[in-house]
Design a protein around this motif. Sequence first.
Motif, PDB file in Angstrom:
ATOM      1  N   LEU A  42      44.618  41.357  49.028  1.00  0.00           N
ATOM      2  CA  LEU A  42      44.173  40.229  47.903  1.00  0.00           C
ATOM      3  C   LEU A  42      43.003  40.974  47.164  1.00  0.00           C
ATOM      4  O   LEU A  42      41.967  41.188  46.566  1.00  0.00           O
ATOM      5  N   VAL A  43      42.158  42.141  47.384  1.00  0.00           N
ATOM      6  CA  VAL A  43      41.408  43.235  47.749  1.00  0.00           C
ATOM      7  C   VAL A  43      41.532  44.021  46.743  1.00  0.00           C
ATOM      8  O   VAL A  43      43.143  44.691  46.620  1.00  0.00           O
ATOM      9  N   PRO A  44      40.981  44.039  45.638  1.00  0.00           N
ATOM     10  CA  PRO A  44      41.804  44.982  44.167  1.00  0.00           C
ATOM     11  C   PRO A  44      41.503  46.213  44.646  1.00  0.00           C
ATOM     12  O   PRO A  44      40.837  47.016  45.199  1.00  0.00           O
ATOM     13  N   PHE A  45      42.225  46.533  43.823  1.00  0.00           N
ATOM     14  CA  PHE A  45      41.750  48.560  43.651  1.00  0.00           C
ATOM     15  C   PHE A  45      40.978  48.810  42.091  1.00  0.00           C
ATOM     16  O   PHE A  45      41.347  48.514  41.370  1.00  0.00           O
ATOM     17  N   LYS A  46      39.693  49.399  42.926  1.00  0.00           N
ATOM     18  CA  LYS A  46      38.636  50.019  42.018  1.00  0.00           C
ATOM     19  C   LYS A  46      38.742  51.714  42.055  1.00  0.00           C
ATOM     20  O   LYS A  46      38.951  52.318  43.507  1.00  0.00           O
ATOM     21  N   PRO A  47      38.216  51.704  41.174  1.00  0.00           N
ATOM     22  CA  PRO A  47      37.609  53.258  41.391  1.00  0.00           C
ATOM     23  C   PRO A  47      37.030  53.865  42.245  1.00  0.00           C
ATOM     24  O   PRO A  47      35.859  53.131  42.345  1.00  0.00           O
ATOM     25  N   ILE A  48      36.893  55.164  42.970  1.00  0.00           N
ATOM     26  CA  ILE A  48      35.926  54.377  44.723  1.00  0.00           C
ATOM     27  C   ILE A  48      34.075  54.886  43.752  1.00  0.00           C
ATOM     28  O   ILE A  48      33.512  54.298  44.263  1.00  0.00           O
ATOM     29  N   ALA A  49      34.163  55.765  42.468  1.00  0.00           N
ATOM     30  CA  ALA A  49      33.079  54.962  41.389  1.00  0.00           C
ATOM     31  C   ALA A  49      32.054  53.785  41.459  1.00  0.00           C
ATOM     32  O   ALA A  49      31.238  53.477  41.343  1.00  0.00           O
ATOM     33  N   GLU A  50      33.274  52.888  41.407  1.00  0.00           N
ATOM     34  CA  GLU A  50      32.572  51.736  40.769  1.00  0.00           C
ATOM     35  C   GLU A  50      32.298  51.188  42.415  1.00  0.00           C
ATOM     36  O   GLU A  50      31.502  50.223  42.282  1.00  0.00           O
ATOM     37  N   TRP A  51      33.212  51.644  43.023  1.00  0.00           N
ATOM     38  CA  TRP A  51      32.323  50.756  44.768  1.00  0.00           C
ATOM     39  C   TRP A  51      31.132  51.278  45.390  1.00  0.00           C
ATOM     40  O   TRP A  51      30.252  50.938  45.967  1.00  0.00           O
ATOM     41  N   VAL A 112      41.018  52.943  44.653  1.00  0.00           N
ATOM     42  CA  VAL A 112      41.163  52.437  46.774  1.00  0.00           C
ATOM     43  C   VAL A 112      40.916  51.468  46.459  1.00  0.00           C
ATOM     44  O   VAL A 112      39.833  49.556  45.411  1.00  0.00           O
ATOM     45  N   GLN A 113      41.261  51.303  47.522  1.00  0.00           N
ATOM     46  CA  GLN A 113      40.187  49.326  47.917  1.00  0.00           C
ATOM     47  C   GLN A 113      39.840  50.111  49.679  1.00  0.00           C
ATOM     48  O   GLN A 113      39.351  50.385  49.844  1.00  0.00           O
ATOM     49  N   TYR A 114      38.516  48.583  49.124  1.00  0.00           N
ATOM     50  CA  TYR A 114      37.385  48.468  50.434  1.00  0.00           C
ATOM     51  C   TYR A 114      38.168  47.170  51.071  1.00  0.00           C
ATOM     52  O   TYR A 114      38.359  46.269  51.354  1.00  0.00           O
ATOM     53  N   LEU A 115      38.241  47.991  52.496  1.00  0.00           N
ATOM     54  CA  LEU A 115      39.055  47.464  53.310  1.00  0.00           C
ATOM     55  C   LEU A 115      38.105  47.692  54.983  1.00  0.00           C
ATOM     56  O   LEU A 115      38.543  48.104  55.975  1.00  0.00           O
ATOM     57  N   PRO A 116      36.645  47.058  54.670  1.00  0.00           N
ATOM     58  CA  PRO A 116      36.221  47.251  55.790  1.00  0.00           C
ATOM     59  C   PRO A 116      36.861  46.897  57.283  1.00  0.00           C
ATOM     60  O   PRO A 116      36.630  46.689  58.202  1.00  0.00           O
ATOM     61  N   SER A 117      37.606  45.451  57.494  1.00  0.00           N
ATOM     62  CA  SER A 117      38.219  45.663  58.506  1.00  0.00           C
ATOM     63  C   SER A 117      39.491  46.615  59.342  1.00  0.00           C
ATOM     64  O   SER A 117      39.208  45.835  60.220  1.00  0.00           O
ATOM     65  N   SER A 118      40.335  46.776  58.126  1.00  0.00           N
ATOM     66  CA  SER A 118      41.024  47.885  58.816  1.00  0.00           C
ATOM     67  C   SER A 118      41.812  49.109  57.812  1.00  0.00           C
ATOM     68  O   SER A 118      41.895  49.761  58.604  1.00  0.00           O
ATOM     69  N   GLY A 119      40.711  49.262  56.582  1.00  0.00           N
ATOM     70  CA  GLY A 119      40.124  50.992  56.289  1.00  0.00           C
ATOM     71  C   GLY A 119      41.630  51.315  55.861  1.00  0.00           C
ATOM     72  O   GLY A 119      42.470  50.626  55.012  1.00  0.00           O
ATOM     73  N   PHE A 120      41.391  52.216  55.058  1.00  0.00           N
ATOM     74  CA  PHE A 120      41.815  52.455  53.758  1.00  0.00           C
ATOM     75  C   PHE A 120      42.553  54.316  53.717  1.00  0.00           C
ATOM     76  O   PHE A 120      41.368  54.858  53.647  1.00  0.00           O
ATOM     77  N   ASP A 121      43.451  54.403  54.031  1.00  0.00           N
ATOM     78  CA  ASP A 121      44.290  55.662  54.307  1.00  0.00           C
ATOM     79  C   ASP A 121      44.189  56.253  52.924  1.00  0.00           C
ATOM     80  O   ASP A 121      44.930  56.292  51.677  1.00  0.00           O
TER      81      ASP A 121
END
Length: 167
Positions: A42-51, A112-121
């Motif tokens: 459910l977490v959206p993909f956003k540019p790194i700049a936005e995160w 990218v997705q910001y996934l604090p629980s699992s991380g994003f490769d």
Amino acid sequence: MQRYIQQLIEDLEEAAKNPPASPFIEPPPHLDNNPVEAELALVPFKPIAEWTGIDAKVFPDMINVSRDEADRVNHSILQLLESLQIEVVDIPKDFPPELLYDVLINHWDEPVQYLPSSGFDLELCTGDPMTCPYGDYCNCGTWNDITDEEEIPGKSSRNLTDDEIPF
């Protein structure tokens, strides 16, 4: 340029210390018991700049940055990505810092997705040596270079008859 680079590094370090809040997601009932899967779905993909709140425009062109400055900025960028649980997993060994700087800033708007629980490769290699951002340092085209005489992993080197099963 030194003062600008120092300020940029400070901004990157500040952003690393203050990652965004975990995205609020309301998992559907079938994912209530698995928050990691819900986050991934459910977490959206956003540019790194936005995160991060750091626009790609703040990074100077590589031509204006020394090798040492590029190395320092790279370190800060990778720390920032680590604070977001994002790992660039395919950086070639011995990749020059000035080229890595160029790759990282050219992919700053990568969704990218910001996934604090699992991380994003995060994989930046395209799999095509003609378009791979790592250029000659990447081995993304090695499967195409295997000759008929070389053995491909998982492929039997003996010829099978029509009535044999290959496994």
